[in-house]
Design a protein around this motif. Structure first.
Motif, PDB file in Angstrom:
ATOM      1  N   GLU A  36      48.589 121.800  76.330  1.00  0.00           N
ATOM      2  CA  GLU A  36      50.023 121.532  76.117  1.00  0.00           C
ATOM      3  C   GLU A  36      50.857 121.826  77.362  1.00  0.00           C
ATOM      4  OE1 GLU A  36      51.488 123.310  72.528  1.00  0.00           O
ATOM      5  OE2 GLU A  36      53.514 123.522  73.324  1.00  0.00           O
ATOM      6  N   ALA A  37      50.965 123.087  77.697  1.00  0.00           N
ATOM      7  CA  ALA A  37      51.830 123.509  78.803  1.00  0.00           C
ATOM      8  C   ALA A  37      51.400 124.907  79.222  1.00  0.00           C
ATOM      9  CB  ALA A  37      53.286 123.531  78.347  1.00  0.00           C
ATOM     10  N   PRO A  38      51.713 125.310  80.443  1.00  0.00           N
ATOM     11  CA  PRO A  38      51.315 126.647  80.872  1.00  0.00           C
ATOM     12  C   PRO A  38      52.009 127.736  80.042  1.00  0.00           C
ATOM     13  CG  PRO A  38      52.177 125.337  82.722  1.00  0.00           C
ATOM     14  CD  PRO A  38      52.436 124.560  81.475  1.00  0.00           C
ATOM     15  N   GLY A  39      51.297 128.830  79.859  1.00  0.00           N
ATOM     16  CA  GLY A  39      51.890 130.033  79.260  1.00  0.00           C
ATOM     17  C   GLY A  39      52.222 131.018  80.374  1.00  0.00           C
ATOM     18  N   GLU A  84      49.484 131.588  83.095  1.00  0.00           N
ATOM     19  CA  GLU A  84      49.302 130.371  83.905  1.00  0.00           C
ATOM     20  C   GLU A  84      50.487 130.213  84.863  1.00  0.00           C
ATOM     21  OE1 GLU A  84      48.964 130.424  80.490  1.00  0.00           O
ATOM     22  OE2 GLU A  84      46.773 130.308  80.445  1.00  0.00           O
ATOM     23  N   PRO A 118      45.774 126.522  85.098  1.00  0.00           N
ATOM     24  CA  PRO A 118      45.819 126.331  83.650  1.00  0.00           C
ATOM     25  C   PRO A 118      44.739 127.135  82.922  1.00  0.00           C
ATOM     26  CG  PRO A 118      44.802 124.427  84.694  1.00  0.00           C
ATOM     27  CD  PRO A 118      45.272 125.331  85.802  1.00  0.00           C
ATOM     28  N   PHE A 119      45.057 127.495  81.705  1.00  0.00           N
ATOM     29  CA  PHE A 119      44.090 128.141  80.803  1.00  0.00           C
ATOM     30  C   PHE A 119      43.388 129.335  81.466  1.00  0.00           C
ATOM     31  CE2 PHE A 119      44.676 124.179  78.471  1.00  0.00           C
ATOM     32  CZ  PHE A 119      44.723 124.648  77.174  1.00  0.00           C
ATOM     33  N   ASN A 138      47.349 120.209  81.824  1.00  0.00           N
ATOM     34  CA  ASN A 138      48.254 120.204  80.674  1.00  0.00           C
ATOM     35  C   ASN A 138      49.132 118.960  80.705  1.00  0.00           C
ATOM     36  OD1 ASN A 138      47.832 122.805  79.284  1.00  0.00           O
ATOM     37  ND2 ASN A 138      48.418 123.674  81.257  1.00  0.00           N
ATOM     38  N   HIS A 188      43.257 123.363  69.526  1.00  0.00           N
ATOM     39  CA  HIS A 188      43.623 124.125  70.719  1.00  0.00           C
ATOM     40  C   HIS A 188      42.933 125.495  70.635  1.00  0.00           C
ATOM     41  CE1 HIS A 188      46.021 126.257  73.674  1.00  0.00           C
ATOM     42  NE2 HIS A 188      46.542 125.102  74.052  1.00  0.00           N
TER      43      HIS A 188
HETATM   44  N1  URA Z   1      47.853 126.754  76.514  1.00  0.00           N
HETATM   45  C1  URA Z   1      47.917 125.521  77.045  1.00  0.00           C
HETATM   46  O1  URA Z   1      48.106 124.539  76.328  1.00  0.00           O
HETATM   47  N2  URA Z   1      47.748 125.398  78.359  1.00  0.00           N
HETATM   48  C2  URA Z   1      47.508 126.419  79.159  1.00  0.00           C
HETATM   49  O2  URA Z   1      47.358 126.203  80.371  1.00  0.00           O
HETATM   50  C3  URA Z   1      47.442 127.704  78.594  1.00  0.00           C
HETATM   51  C4  URA Z   1      47.615 127.855  77.265  1.00  0.00           C
END
Ligand code: URA
Length: 262
Positions: free
Chosen positions: A118-121, A124, A130-131, A157, A232
């Motif tokens: 989805e998007a960085p937390g 990240e 990412p992740f 992401n 996810h």
């Molecule tokens: N969740 C995500 O969707 N992407 C990430 O990079 C980290 C957590």
């Protein structure tokens, strides 16, 4: 005076017209899907430069008006590092204001599999990768269980900057990143994309009302590439009972790649 090249007429004078009509139909169908997507996301007006505006009714953050300011229009067929260069220190939407680091993606530019989240937390955002948080550690274990190392696949992401408080990315934020996600995937040209979670799958399939349950584990297509929607890893951390189903999806990916279980 420079001499102009003489163009050969097409052998069938209707060929050009027919091609244009087909292209036009394709463009209109793409446009229709985009407009439905924006509408379903709550947008009530489309900014003149869709892709650089943030949020349905939020003001345009950094309007780009000249072709030089809109390099993303010319991204197709680029090497991954060119796509990264074009993204630059992106300020195309308001997520730029709160981010520490832009999180482009990581891994093998010739990967067979691209994982899209989805998007960085927070982690990240801090590291630019990412992740890498708790969900990322589970993703690493899922990748290892498939017989790959993290560096052999590609991970990215939908949205490249952290939304404040980990809220869902807004339509304009998704739109601003979309040409870059598309170009990343086109450049890598993987055999399979794994869509991680409802949000990523909705974005990839351009259907914001899609329930993950209706597509999870079923083959879909993104830009002509096989797409496997699955849970996810953050969801799997909260609901370990779903891990079996996720593993089944990953085994289907291995089968599609013609790979044996490690
Ligand atoms: N969740 C995500 O969707 N992407 C990430 O990079 C980290 C957590």
């Amino acid at each position: 005076m420079p001499r102009r090249a003489i163009q050969q007429p097409p052998s069938d004078p209707n060929d050009g017209v027919r091609l244009k009509a087909e292209e036009l139909r394709e463009i209109l169908s793409d446009l229709r899907r985009h407009l439905l997507w924006w509408e379903a996301q709550g947008a009530r007006r489309i900014p003149r430069q869709a892709g650089v505006a943030c949020g349905g009714s939020s003001p345009v953050h950094a309007p780009a008006t000249t072709p030089e300011e809109r390099p993303e229009e010319n991204l197709h067929g680029r090497a991954l590092e060119d796509v990264r260069r074009q993204l630059g220190e992106c300020r195309r939407c308001k997520l730029a204001e709160g981010r520490k680091k832009l999180v482009f993606g990581v891994g093998n530019p010739d990967a067979e599999i691209v994982f899209v989240g989805e998007a960085p937390g927070a982690e990240e955002d801090r590291t630019g990768e990412p992740f890498v948080g708790a969900a990322g550690q589970l993703l690493d274990r899922m990748i290892a269980a498939m017989g790959f190392e993290r560096g052999q696949v590609y991970i990215c992401n939908v949205v490249k900057c952290r939304p404040p408080g980990n809220r869902d990315p807004e339509p304009g934020e998704i739109a601003a990143c979309e040409p870059f996600l598309k170009a990343q995937i086109a450049s890598i040209s993987p055999k399979v994309i794994v869509g991680l979670g409802r949000f990523a799958v909705q974005c990839l399939l351009e259907d914001p009302s899609l329930a993950l349950g209706s597509v999870r584990g079923k083959w879909k297509r993104y830009e002509g590439i096989d797409l496997m929607p699955t849970f996810h890893p953050a969801n799997l951390l909260r609901n370990p009972a779903k891990k079996g189903a996720a593993w089944k999806d990953l085994k289907a990916v291995l089968a599609r790649l013609g790979r044996q279980l490690p």
